[in-house]
Design a protein around this motif. Sequence first.
Motif, PDB file in Angstrom:
ATOM      1  N   VAL A 183     -73.180  79.164  15.366  1.00  0.00           N
ATOM      2  CA  VAL A 183     -72.364  80.361  15.585  1.00  0.00           C
ATOM      3  C   VAL A 183     -72.399  81.281  14.363  1.00  0.00           C
ATOM      4  CG1 VAL A 183     -70.249  79.277  14.726  1.00  0.00           C
ATOM      5  CG2 VAL A 183     -70.092  81.148  16.381  1.00  0.00           C
ATOM      6  N   LEU A 184     -72.693  80.724  13.194  1.00  0.00           N
ATOM      7  CA  LEU A 184     -72.727  81.542  11.977  1.00  0.00           C
ATOM      8  C   LEU A 184     -73.869  82.546  11.990  1.00  0.00           C
ATOM      9  CD1 LEU A 184     -71.893  78.877   9.229  1.00  0.00           C
ATOM     10  CD2 LEU A 184     -70.353  80.472  10.399  1.00  0.00           C
ATOM     11  N   ARG A 185     -74.875  82.321  12.803  1.00  0.00           N
ATOM     12  CA  ARG A 185     -75.971  83.286  12.911  1.00  0.00           C
ATOM     13  C   ARG A 185     -75.460  84.642  13.372  1.00  0.00           C
ATOM     14  NH1 ARG A 185     -79.321  82.978  18.153  1.00  0.00           N
ATOM     15  NH2 ARG A 185     -77.292  83.847  18.730  1.00  0.00           N
ATOM     16  N   ASP A 186     -74.409  84.632  14.188  1.00  0.00           N
ATOM     17  CA  ASP A 186     -73.879  85.879  14.746  1.00  0.00           C
ATOM     18  C   ASP A 186     -72.638  86.361  14.006  1.00  0.00           C
ATOM     19  OD1 ASP A 186     -75.902  85.883  16.625  1.00  0.00           O
ATOM     20  OD2 ASP A 186     -74.714  84.778  18.108  1.00  0.00           O
ATOM     21  N   LEU A 187     -72.550  85.977  12.733  1.00  0.00           N
ATOM     22  CA  LEU A 187     -71.390  86.359  11.929  1.00  0.00           C
ATOM     23  C   LEU A 187     -71.236  87.872  11.848  1.00  0.00           C
ATOM     24  CD1 LEU A 187     -69.398  84.469  10.503  1.00  0.00           C
ATOM     25  CD2 LEU A 187     -70.632  84.865   8.378  1.00  0.00           C
ATOM     26  N   ASP A 188     -72.358  88.607  11.875  1.00  0.00           N
ATOM     27  CA  ASP A 188     -72.283  90.067  11.766  1.00  0.00           C
ATOM     28  C   ASP A 188     -71.559  90.685  12.964  1.00  0.00           C
ATOM     29  OD1 ASP A 188     -74.370  89.214  13.409  1.00  0.00           O
ATOM     30  OD2 ASP A 188     -75.663  90.918  12.933  1.00  0.00           O
ATOM     31  N   ILE A 189     -71.991  90.311  14.177  1.00  0.00           N
ATOM     32  CA  ILE A 189     -71.354  90.850  15.384  1.00  0.00           C
ATOM     33  C   ILE A 189     -69.913  90.364  15.496  1.00  0.00           C
ATOM     34  CG2 ILE A 189     -71.424  90.954  17.901  1.00  0.00           C
ATOM     35  CD1 ILE A 189     -74.404  90.602  17.803  1.00  0.00           C
ATOM     36  N   LEU A 190     -69.703  89.070  15.278  1.00  0.00           N
ATOM     37  CA  LEU A 190     -68.361  88.515  15.415  1.00  0.00           C
ATOM     38  C   LEU A 190     -67.404  89.126  14.400  1.00  0.00           C
ATOM     39  CD1 LEU A 190     -69.299  84.772  16.040  1.00  0.00           C
ATOM     40  CD2 LEU A 190     -68.357  86.386  17.705  1.00  0.00           C
ATOM     41  N   GLY A 191     -67.915  89.418  13.199  1.00  0.00           N
ATOM     42  CA  GLY A 191     -67.075  90.050  12.187  1.00  0.00           C
ATOM     43  C   GLY A 191     -66.631  91.439  12.613  1.00  0.00           C
ATOM     44  N   ARG A 192     -67.557  92.190  13.190  1.00  0.00           N
ATOM     45  CA  ARG A 192     -67.196  93.539  13.647  1.00  0.00           C
ATOM     46  C   ARG A 192     -66.220  93.480  14.816  1.00  0.00           C
ATOM     47  NH1 ARG A 192     -72.876  94.306  12.856  1.00  0.00           N
ATOM     48  NH2 ARG A 192     -73.254  94.220  15.120  1.00  0.00           N
ATOM     49  N   LEU A 193     -66.440  92.545  15.740  1.00  0.00           N
ATOM     50  CA  LEU A 193     -65.524  92.399  16.863  1.00  0.00           C
ATOM     51  C   LEU A 193     -64.138  91.969  16.391  1.00  0.00           C
ATOM     52  CD1 LEU A 193     -67.877  90.617  19.439  1.00  0.00           C
ATOM     53  CD2 LEU A 193     -66.839  92.873  19.721  1.00  0.00           C
ATOM     54  N   ALA A 194     -64.091  91.016  15.452  1.00  0.00           N
ATOM     55  CA  ALA A 194     -62.807  90.526  14.959  1.00  0.00           C
ATOM     56  C   ALA A 194     -62.037  91.624  14.237  1.00  0.00           C
ATOM     57  CB  ALA A 194     -63.025  89.333  14.035  1.00  0.00           C
ATOM     58  N   ALA A 195     -62.746  92.498  13.542  1.00  0.00           N
ATOM     59  CA  ALA A 195     -62.082  93.604  12.842  1.00  0.00           C
ATOM     60  C   ALA A 195     -61.385  94.533  13.817  1.00  0.00           C
ATOM     61  CB  ALA A 195     -63.108  94.380  12.015  1.00  0.00           C
ATOM     62  N   ARG A 196     -61.824  94.512  15.070  1.00  0.00           N
ATOM     63  CA  ARG A 196     -61.203  95.332  16.125  1.00  0.00           C
ATOM     64  C   ARG A 196     -60.281  94.497  17.007  1.00  0.00           C
ATOM     65  NH1 ARG A 196     -66.329  97.772  19.074  1.00  0.00           N
ATOM     66  NH2 ARG A 196     -64.684  98.771  20.351  1.00  0.00           N
ATOM     67  N   ASN A 197     -60.002  93.262  16.572  1.00  0.00           N
ATOM     68  CA  ASN A 197     -59.173  92.327  17.345  1.00  0.00           C
ATOM     69  C   ASN A 197     -59.774  92.055  18.718  1.00  0.00           C
ATOM     70  OD1 ASN A 197     -57.031  90.574  17.911  1.00  0.00           O
ATOM     71  ND2 ASN A 197     -55.739  92.206  18.738  1.00  0.00           N
ATOM     72  N   LEU A 198     -61.090  91.797  18.710  1.00  0.00           N
ATOM     73  CA  LEU A 198     -61.809  91.562  19.954  1.00  0.00           C
ATOM     74  C   LEU A 198     -62.475  90.190  20.023  1.00  0.00           C
ATOM     75  CD1 LEU A 198     -63.558  95.042  20.474  1.00  0.00           C
ATOM     76  CD2 LEU A 198     -61.595  94.123  21.740  1.00  0.00           C
ATOM     77  N   ALA A 199     -62.265  89.342  19.020  1.00  0.00           N
ATOM     78  CA  ALA A 199     -62.967  88.055  19.032  1.00  0.00           C
ATOM     79  C   ALA A 199     -62.164  86.954  18.354  1.00  0.00           C
ATOM     80  CB  ALA A 199     -64.329  88.186  18.348  1.00  0.00           C
ATOM     81  N   ARG A 200     -62.286  85.746  18.906  1.00  0.00           N
ATOM     82  CA  ARG A 200     -61.766  84.525  18.308  1.00  0.00           C
ATOM     83  C   ARG A 200     -62.776  83.424  18.547  1.00  0.00           C
ATOM     84  NH1 ARG A 200     -55.626  85.188  20.267  1.00  0.00           N
ATOM     85  NH2 ARG A 200     -54.887  86.447  18.544  1.00  0.00           N
TER      86      ARG A 200
END
Length: 373
Positions: A183-200
Amino acid sequence: MPEGSIGAAASTLLEGARKGRGATTNPAVRFDRLATEAFDDGWQTLEESFAELPPLATTLTRDSARSAIAWNNSPDVGFDRAVNPYRGCEHGCVYCYARPSHAYLGLSPGLDFETKLLFKPDVAALLEKELRKPGYAARPLALGSNTDPYQPVERQLKLTRAVLEVLERFGHPVTIVTKSAGVLRDLDILGRLAARNLARVCLSVTTLDAPLARILEPRAASPERRLHALRALTEAGIPTAVLAAPMIPAVNDMELERILERAASAGATRGAYILLRLPLEIAGIFEAWLREHMPDRAERVLSLVRQTRGGRIYDSDFAQRMGGSGPYAEILARRFQVAARRLGMDRRDLGSLDCSQFAVPESGTAARQLSLF
């Protein structure tokens, strides 16, 4: 054998522990009329055949699915929609509740489930098409609710990443459960989504005992790698949780508090657990695995499992299938409550993901047409 029946043929595979595989059996498909069973003819031929079981390679087949979103209305599941890029899972977790779904493909829930995988090459395009339907209302989408979205094949196919790219463009909230450090491979996308409160992201940790993990879930990330992934996700600003699951009586249940403690130290802010579930073929698959790897305690484990299911090996009632019933189940629930409260992992004030940002972006065709004016 009925014409075209893959499952009955698959059941002729020799049984026994194989390196890198979880199930020790390959039961026949429950929908088939005929099944085969190994039989000792008295000349030790069966014993000789079992002496050196050949390794089983993983095969991939394209899945011609016509939709990406799977809907559910189970009252004990916290989401109503999910996307699964893969059917079957190479992690090989012997207890996996998704194993029986392979029977619908004419394949065995045993070794077939972890060696004969199906992948959906068009999953991202199908998802985008469904999100563009008039009247679609966004709610958190579970990624990999049936099989792990970051199982080994994802490294090459990158279907999970393609799904995340679609969700980011649409501003769609997503939750992920995995037992892979991939899952760490997608840290870039997940980080951007989390910054918008869109991912857990939730990491499933079954045990902290590496040797036990190797036979329970042979091709999943080691326990330490999962905890490392939790920490890395947390440091990237992505909300994380831990799922201590499944709790197997007399096998890993003694680790519940320690799993929660290690996860909390890694930054997880929520915790949950699920009691071992053995629906349909999983009961036989798990028992065969147990007698192969833990013959000295097999009867004790099965007895405790039945004590949590009203005397049966499994009870599918929505009210108790995740946590069981009876004294043992009640004690396990109490242990979790006490540990979660002590660690601050029982909070319910963390808010929910934001569904208001969902918006259908302009399609390529529409954008080109507007550029003419």
